[in-house]
Design an enzyme around this catalytic site. Structure first.
Site, PDB file in Angstrom:
ATOM      1  N   ASP A 154       5.024 -14.293  -3.455  1.00 57.90           N
ATOM      2  CA  ASP A 154       4.385 -13.050  -3.027  1.00 57.90           C
ATOM      3  C   ASP A 154       5.312 -12.256  -2.114  1.00 57.90           C
ATOM      4  O   ASP A 154       4.893 -11.758  -1.069  1.00 57.90           O
ATOM      5  CB  ASP A 154       3.054 -13.352  -2.321  1.00 57.90           C
ATOM      6  CG  ASP A 154       2.088 -12.173  -2.388  1.00 57.90           C
ATOM      7  OD1 ASP A 154       2.342 -11.239  -3.181  1.00 57.90           O
ATOM      8  OD2 ASP A 154       1.095 -12.171  -1.646  1.00 57.90           O
ATOM      9  N   LYS A 207      -4.935 -15.428  12.195  1.00 55.93           N
ATOM     10  CA  LYS A 207      -5.507 -15.149  10.878  1.00 55.93           C
ATOM     11  C   LYS A 207      -6.711 -16.053  10.652  1.00 55.93           C
ATOM     12  O   LYS A 207      -6.586 -17.280  10.574  1.00 55.93           O
ATOM     13  CB  LYS A 207      -4.452 -15.392   9.797  1.00 55.93           C
ATOM     14  CG  LYS A 207      -4.925 -15.099   8.376  1.00 55.93           C
ATOM     15  CD  LYS A 207      -3.780 -15.325   7.389  1.00 55.93           C
ATOM     16  CE  LYS A 207      -4.189 -15.008   5.973  1.00 55.93           C
ATOM     17  NZ  LYS A 207      -3.081 -15.252   5.017  1.00 55.93           N
ATOM     18  N   GLY A 253      -5.420  -6.326  10.805  1.00 55.70           N
ATOM     19  CA  GLY A 253      -5.427  -6.078   9.373  1.00 55.70           C
ATOM     20  C   GLY A 253      -6.325  -7.054   8.653  1.00 55.70           C
ATOM     21  O   GLY A 253      -6.882  -7.987   9.256  1.00 55.70           O
ATOM     22  N   GLN A 254      -6.471  -6.840   7.338  1.00 63.15           N
ATOM     23  CA  GLN A 254      -7.346  -7.692   6.533  1.00 63.15           C
ATOM     24  C   GLN A 254      -6.758  -7.837   5.142  1.00 63.15           C
ATOM     25  O   GLN A 254      -6.233  -6.876   4.579  1.00 63.15           O
ATOM     26  CB  GLN A 254      -8.752  -7.095   6.443  1.00 63.15           C
ATOM     27  CG  GLN A 254      -9.749  -8.008   5.739  1.00 63.15           C
ATOM     28  CD  GLN A 254     -11.187  -7.545   5.954  1.00 63.15           C
ATOM     29  OE1 GLN A 254     -11.420  -6.578   6.662  1.00 63.15           O
ATOM     30  NE2 GLN A 254     -12.124  -8.261   5.369  1.00 63.15           N
ATOM     31  N   VAL A 292      -6.839 -10.646  10.233  1.00 63.64           N
ATOM     32  CA  VAL A 292      -5.872 -10.942  11.280  1.00 63.64           C
ATOM     33  C   VAL A 292      -6.263 -10.201  12.566  1.00 63.64           C
ATOM     34  O   VAL A 292      -6.534  -8.990  12.530  1.00 63.64           O
ATOM     35  CB  VAL A 292      -4.441 -10.531  10.860  1.00 63.64           C
ATOM     36  CG1 VAL A 292      -3.442 -10.883  11.963  1.00 63.64           C
ATOM     37  CG2 VAL A 292      -4.064 -11.236   9.550  1.00 63.64           C
TER      38      VAL A 292
END
Length: 617
Positions: free
Chosen positions: A428, A331, A310-311, A317
């Protein structure tokens, strides 16, 4: 010195304008023009009236264009003739008139005040005399050979005689004559030969020799007298334009080079400061024991970054493995994002804590400007993958499992707020940052925005908005709702619970043709009307779980921080029986019925002001 690309472009534009204007000011020659696309070429010593008189042409050589693109030369006493030809080598211009009757058109012409002279061509037998013109009657219908047909009419005739002739004998030739005008020094052939064109020659300026050499002629500059010079055709303008282009390109390249050097210098300076900051942090951190890897180790662990998981905003990552049995998620942080705080936050928070519901930091890399974080690998990806609507049954985990996941997340957030040496505010909390292991146990991840404060204080000061739209607490946007504290994480967790119940993303709003429904209020209205809040239903037990998750979520998203429960109380509410929960106050009001809904502020409690404290370093 802060140099931006916009400044470079602006400077380049100014350089272009300056050099082009400079080049225009240095041009001595004027462009060759014409009246229409097929008109005669007009160049020095002639000029069109549209050209600047001080720069182009020679006095007395002004030409103009008619509406039919005919070229016109005006001679003294307003005598206007059409230009048929211009011979720049022999310096002769051929003229004609619209009526094809030059003796009448040239009436009043005084060629002596013009820069032109009648062309004396021996083979045409030109002779120049002064002529007097008479208008005579036709009593006997006899036309004299000295009369001009184009000027005569049915009842009279116009005759021309040398001005030196004695007028005593004229009545014997043509009776009843009256003098009408004189034309001095005009070729005889124009008067009596019926020639319908006139050729004039000029001697000054003398440019014919330039044309013979294939060159052009122009006025010399910086001279008191108007003298001319020859120059190669277009060579001056071409070389001048070439110099201008070279100067423009050279200036731009110079500015671009300065821009690149400054940017590289600033980037190198900032990066060195970041590396110094990280180095000092790692020296203090070495007792906490996460493994430090080199960048070569990171490339080996990820097999050259082959499998991308993912990004995000701060990095990408990749999947890696420390051995055949141990897989990790690596990451790689973007060097252009942040100033090292993302790296320090991640390592400084996750590396110090160990909890079943917080992702474990295996190691890190701080190799020059290359930085990476190595986490335990969780094969079931994030909770976001398993939140869906009724048409995604294959991803639905069931309400009991979703309740277990919610309790696990709540315990993880509670641990961050109360279980560590320092209170950690995540800022978050959202489904994307909740990872699931093989048994779908949740683990909170991504601590890039986390802040630390001492446990005996509850608030932090903030200068920027942190978090993801849809999950950010109101007080983060505006202090009118209260000060920022750990209750911001409670709000985000509440929005996560409502997303689990509603099976949709809280970052979106349900848009209809003529209405806009605020998603949490939609859940609240369903509960008030005793409607089923589940999108995927299996039995009555599921309905109670869904209702409990919704009620807890609505308690967590109260507008003012002091109206929200602590995470400890949230855990108790989730682990308890749903029927014991009471509905929270309604923080919403409907302005136009049930279809168009807007959130409003819930009345704030008084005497609950808290002291704002700075976040821990």
């Amino acid at each position: 010195m802060d140099v931006s690309l916009e400044m470079v472009i602006s400077y380049f534009f100014l350089v272009v304008v300056f050099l082009v204007n400079l080049g225009d000011g240095q041009k001595y020659d004027c462009p060759e023009l014409s009246c229409g696309s097929s008109g005669l070429p007009i160049r020095f010593p002639f000029r069109l009236n549209s050209q600047p008189e001080y720069l182009c042409g020679y006095p007395g050589f002004n030409l103009s264009c008619t509406h039919r693109n005919e070229t016109v030369l005006e001679l003294p006493n307003s005598v206007k003739l059409f230009v048929k030809k211009i011979n720049y080598v022999s310096q002769v211009i051929q003229l004609t008139d619209a009526q094809h009757c030059l003796p009448g058109t040239l009436r009043g012409l005084d060629i002596s005040s013009s820069p032109f002279q009648f062309r004396n061509v021996p083979e045409y037998e030109y002779s120049f005399d002064n002529y007097t013109f008479f208008s005579c009657s036709l009593e006997e219908r006899k036309v004299h050979d000295s009369c001009i047909p184009c000027l005569s009419g049915p009842n009279h005739q116009v005759c021309a005689f040398h001005s030196s002739c004695s007028f005593d004998y004229l009545p014997n030739f043509v009776p009843n004559c009256t003098k009408i005008y004189d034309i001095p020094q005009i070729p005889r052939d124009i008067v009596f030969g019926g020639q319908n064109f006139l050729e004039l020659k000029w001697f000054t300026p003398a440019c014919g020799h330039c044309e013979v050499q294939g060159k052009k002629c122009r006025l010399k500059k910086n001279r008191r007298k108007s003298r001319t010079e020859c120059f190669p055709e277009q060579s001056k303008g071409a070389s001048l334009r070439l110099r201008n282009v070279g100067a423009i390109v050279g200036s731009f390249l110079l500015v671009l080079l300065v821009f690149v050097v400054v940017r590289v210098y600033r980037y190198d300076k900032i990066e060195k400061q970041n590396q110094t900051k990280i180095k000092l942090f790692l020296e203090d951190y070495k007792n906490f024991k996460p493994t430090r890897y080199s960048y070569a180790d990171i490339k080996r662990i990820t097999s050259g970054f082959t499998e991308k998981l993912g990004q995000g905003t701060y990095g990408t990552v990749f999947k890696g493995k420390l051995s055949n049995e141990i897989h990790v998620a690596v990451k790689i942080l973007n060097p252009s994002k942040g100033n090292g705080e993302e790296f320090i936050n991640e390592v400084g928070t996750i590396g110090k804590i160990h909890h079943v519901n917080v992702v474990r930091l295996v190691g890190f890399c701080a190799d020059g400007f290359r930085r990476a974080l190595v986490y335990e690998f969780l094969p079931n990806n994030s909770l976001e993958k398993f939140i869906g609507s009724a048409d995604t049954n294959n991803c639905f985990l069931g309400w009991e499992k979703l309740q277990d996941i919610a309790i696990g997340i709540a315990k993880g957030v509670e641990y961050l707020h109360q279980g560590c040496d320092q209170r950690i505010l995540h800022f978050d909390i959202k489904p994307h940052n909740v990872l699931l292991d093989n048994n779908f146990n949740p683990k909170i991840s991504d601590f890039g925005l986390a802040k630390l404060c001492s446990k005996d204080q509850s608030l932090v000061s903030m200068t920027t908005i942190k978090g993801t739209m849809g999950y950010i607490a109101p007080e983060v946007f505006s202090r009118n709702f209260g000060n920022v504290s750990c209750k911001a994480d409670v709000y985000s967790f509440g929005m996560l619970l409502l997303e689990v119940v509603g099976g949709r993303k809280n970052t979106d709003l349900t848009l209809e043709k003529n209405s806009q429904v605020y998603f949490p209020e939609w859940i609240y209205n369903l509960l008030e009307e005793n409607d089923d809040v589940r999108l995927l239903v299996e039995d009555d037990g599921d309905a109670e779980i869904a209702k409990k998750l919704a009620i807890v979520g609505l308690w967590c998203i109260q507008w003012h921080p002091m109206d929200r429960p602590s995470m400890k109380l949230v855990v108790q509410m989730l682990e308890g029986e749903g029927e014991n929960l009471t509905m929270p106050p309604n923080p919403f009001t409907s302005s136009i019925g049930p279809t168009r809904i807007k959130a409003s502020m819930h009345p704030r409690r008084v005497n609950q002001e808290l002291e704002v404290i700075p976040e821990s370093e």
